[in-house]
Design a protein around this motif. Structure first.
Motif, short mmCIF file in Angstrom:
data_model
loop_
_atom_site.label_atom_id
_atom_site.label_comp_id
_atom_site.label_asym_id
_atom_site.label_seq_id
_atom_site.Cartn_x
_atom_site.Cartn_y
_atom_site.Cartn_z
N TRP A 168 0.79 -1.23 0.00
CA TRP A 168 0.00 0.00 0.00
C TRP A 168 0.83 1.29 0.00
O TRP A 168 0.42 2.24 -0.65
CB TRP A 168 -1.02 -0.02 1.15
N PRO A 169 2.01 1.36 0.63
CA PRO A 169 2.75 2.63 0.54
C PRO A 169 3.25 2.94 -0.88
O PRO A 169 3.51 4.10 -1.20
CB PRO A 169 3.92 2.43 1.50
N SER A 170 3.39 1.90 -1.70
CA SER A 170 3.90 2.10 -3.06
C SER A 170 2.84 1.90 -4.14
O SER A 170 3.16 1.96 -5.33
CB SER A 170 5.06 1.11 -3.31
N LEU A 171 1.60 1.66 -3.75
CA LEU A 171 0.56 1.30 -4.71
C LEU A 171 0.35 2.39 -5.75
O LEU A 171 0.21 2.10 -6.95
CB LEU A 171 -0.75 1.02 -3.96
N ARG A 172 0.32 3.66 -5.33
CA ARG A 172 0.10 4.75 -6.28
C ARG A 172 1.29 4.91 -7.23
O ARG A 172 1.14 5.41 -8.33
CB ARG A 172 -0.15 6.06 -5.54
N GLY A 173 2.47 4.44 -6.82
CA GLY A 173 3.62 4.53 -7.69
C GLY A 173 3.57 3.54 -8.84
O GLY A 173 3.93 3.87 -9.97
N VAL A 174 3.10 2.33 -8.56
CA VAL A 174 3.06 1.31 -9.61
C VAL A 174 1.72 1.29 -10.34
O VAL A 174 1.64 0.79 -11.46
CB VAL A 174 3.37 -0.10 -9.02
N LEU A 175 0.66 1.82 -9.71
CA LEU A 175 -0.66 1.94 -10.36
C LEU A 175 -1.17 3.36 -10.19
O LEU A 175 -2.13 3.62 -9.45
CB LEU A 175 -1.64 0.94 -9.75
N PRO A 176 -0.56 4.32 -10.87
CA PRO A 176 -1.00 5.72 -10.72
C PRO A 176 -2.34 5.94 -11.42
O PRO A 176 -2.73 5.16 -12.29
CB PRO A 176 0.12 6.51 -11.42
N PRO A 177 -3.06 6.98 -11.07
CA PRO A 177 -4.35 7.25 -11.70
C PRO A 177 -4.20 7.79 -13.13
O PRO A 177 -3.36 8.65 -13.38
CB PRO A 177 -4.99 8.30 -10.78
N LYS A 178 -4.95 7.23 -14.06
CA LYS A 178 -5.18 7.74 -15.41
C LYS A 178 -3.99 7.63 -16.36
O LYS A 178 -4.14 7.20 -17.50
CB LYS A 178 -5.66 9.20 -15.36
N ILE A 179 -2.81 8.08 -15.96
CA ILE A 179 -1.65 8.07 -16.85
C ILE A 179 -0.50 7.33 -16.16
O ILE A 179 -0.19 7.62 -15.00
CB ILE A 179 -1.20 9.50 -17.21
N PRO A 180 0.15 6.38 -16.85
CA PRO A 180 1.24 5.64 -16.23
C PRO A 180 2.42 6.54 -15.86
O PRO A 180 2.62 7.61 -16.43
CB PRO A 180 1.66 4.64 -17.31
N THR A 181 3.20 6.08 -14.90
CA THR A 181 4.47 6.72 -14.62
C THR A 181 5.41 6.44 -15.78
O THR A 181 5.58 5.29 -16.20
CB THR A 181 5.08 6.16 -13.32
N ARG A 182 6.01 7.48 -16.35
CA ARG A 182 6.88 7.32 -17.52
C ARG A 182 8.25 7.93 -17.23
O ARG A 182 8.35 9.10 -16.85
CB ARG A 182 6.26 8.01 -18.74
N GLN A 183 9.26 7.12 -17.43
CA GLN A 183 10.63 7.62 -17.30
C GLN A 183 11.15 8.19 -18.62
O GLN A 183 12.07 8.99 -18.63
CB GLN A 183 11.55 6.50 -16.81
N THR A 184 10.55 7.76 -19.72
CA THR A 184 10.97 8.25 -21.03
C THR A 184 10.69 9.75 -21.14
O THR A 184 9.56 10.19 -20.89
CB THR A 184 10.22 7.50 -22.15
#
Length: 352
Positions: free
Chosen positions: A29-45
């Motif tokens: 749960w502390p990392s849930l929003r990091g791996v499943l963010p709302p609406k738009i994925p986390t992008r390193q590109t």
């Protein structure tokens, strides 16, 4: 409904956190929003441009500093800073490199698990032999070196030859399946796929049978691709997006199974807006000049000017606007993206 604020790792007792770590356990749960963010994925590109005018002298200097025997493949990697330079990747699944072959050199035969293609940037006289098929290399040609096929490069001309490598190496490395095997010189077989499949809509069928090859065509000559784009533009003058896809001529499927490859023509003075799609996309200018606007943030888009042989990358889920900067000449681009992979995974998405 807004996402609820989740508990943080520091909200847990330190002794409990240590007990979890001792058992190789991690609370989600502390990392849930990091791996499943709302609406738009986390992008390193990140939107990134690589200017050929700055790459070429450094690549030629590499030719002076490192003989081919000490390099095997003399390449400068086009690394996206969002992934850190050490990871040597342009996006999550794409690797780009500018490769140099000097007159008289031979890059020895090998094969590897990542799929690769070569987009020839400049020079004449070089060739790539893939699975025994010798493929001449001319500017704008696309040459496949798919997973597991032996390939080598040689140069019988008088001037340096440079091409852009595009591989799915980051994915293969992440899956822990990336490796290579070395081999000797290949024996060249008669026949070439780009001759056998030169005309669209017709396929060789000796005694009513097809070849059955997964990769029946390994070289896609630019002279034919360019002609196809011009013909499409003239046949459909109202068509906004003059684009073709490099495909397997036997099946119509993508030329390779992980990355997709395309050629695009912008009419003189044309502005074209591409929708936000899930895959990251690479743009490489073959002819002309173009502006590229990448709308990662609507209020502050990244804007690049591409001249011939320049390359840029746009992250996924991002709209892109292309502009032909010439009022009287068309512009031609080579595109690479991760669409085949996304379709296989069931995550391919186009957003309005």
């Amino acid at each position: 409904m807004e996402d609820a604020q989740l508990a943080r790792l520091e909200d847990l007792p330190p002794a409990y956190v240590q007990a979890l770590r001792d058992q190789n356990l991690v609370p989600l749960w502390p990392s849930l929003r990091g791996v499943l963010p709302p609406k738009i994925p986390t992008r390193q590109t990140q939107p990134t441009r690589w200017a050929y005018a700055q790459i070429k002298p450094l690549l030629l200097q590499a030719g002076e500093l490192t003989p081919i025997e000490k390099a095997e493949r003399r390449v400068l990697v086009l690394a996206n800073p969002g992934h850190t330079l050490e990871k040597m990747q342009a996006s999550s699944a794409m690797y780009l490199g500018m490769q140099l072959l000097l007159p008289g050199e031979w890059a020895p035969s090998h094969r590897h698990t990542p799929n690769a293609v070569r987009m020839v940037v400049e020079g004449e006289g070089a060739w790539t032999t893939v699975d025994g098929e010798r493929c001449p290399m001319s500017r704008g040609d696309l040459i496949l070196t798919p997973t597991g096929l032996w390939h080598e490069h040689g140069h019988d001309g008088t001037e340096p030859v440079i091409w852009l490598d595009v591989l799915d190496l980051p994915l293969a490395y992440y899956l822990e399946v990336s490796y290579h095997l070395n081999g000797g010189r290949q024996e060249t077989k008669p026949g070439r796929g780009d001759n056998a499949y030169r005309r669209a809509g017709v396929t060789p069928s000796t005694v009513f049978g097809r070849s059955g090859k997964r990769y029946p065509m390994l070289r896609y000559p630019w002279v034919d691709t360019r002609a196809a784009l011009i013909a499409l533009s003239e046949d459909q003058p109202a068509l906004d997006d003059v684009q073709i896809t490099y495909v397997n001529p036997e099946t119509g499927e993508d030329a390779e199974n992980i990355l997709g490859f395309y050629a695009q023509m912008l009419r003189p003075g044309q502005t074209l807006t591409l929708p936000a799609r899930s895959p990251a996309c690479v743009f490489h200018l073959i002819e002309g000049s173009a502006g590229v606007e990448i709308a990662v943030q609507a209020d502050t888009p990244s804007t690049f000017t591409l001249v011939e042989a320049d390359t840029c990358c746009a992250p996924g889920y991002t709209g892109v606007t292309l502009r032909n900067l010439s009022a009287d000449q068309p512009a031609f681009l080579f595109l690479a993206d991760e669409s085949p992979l996304h379709r296989k995974l069931g995550v391919y998405e186009v957003r309005a």
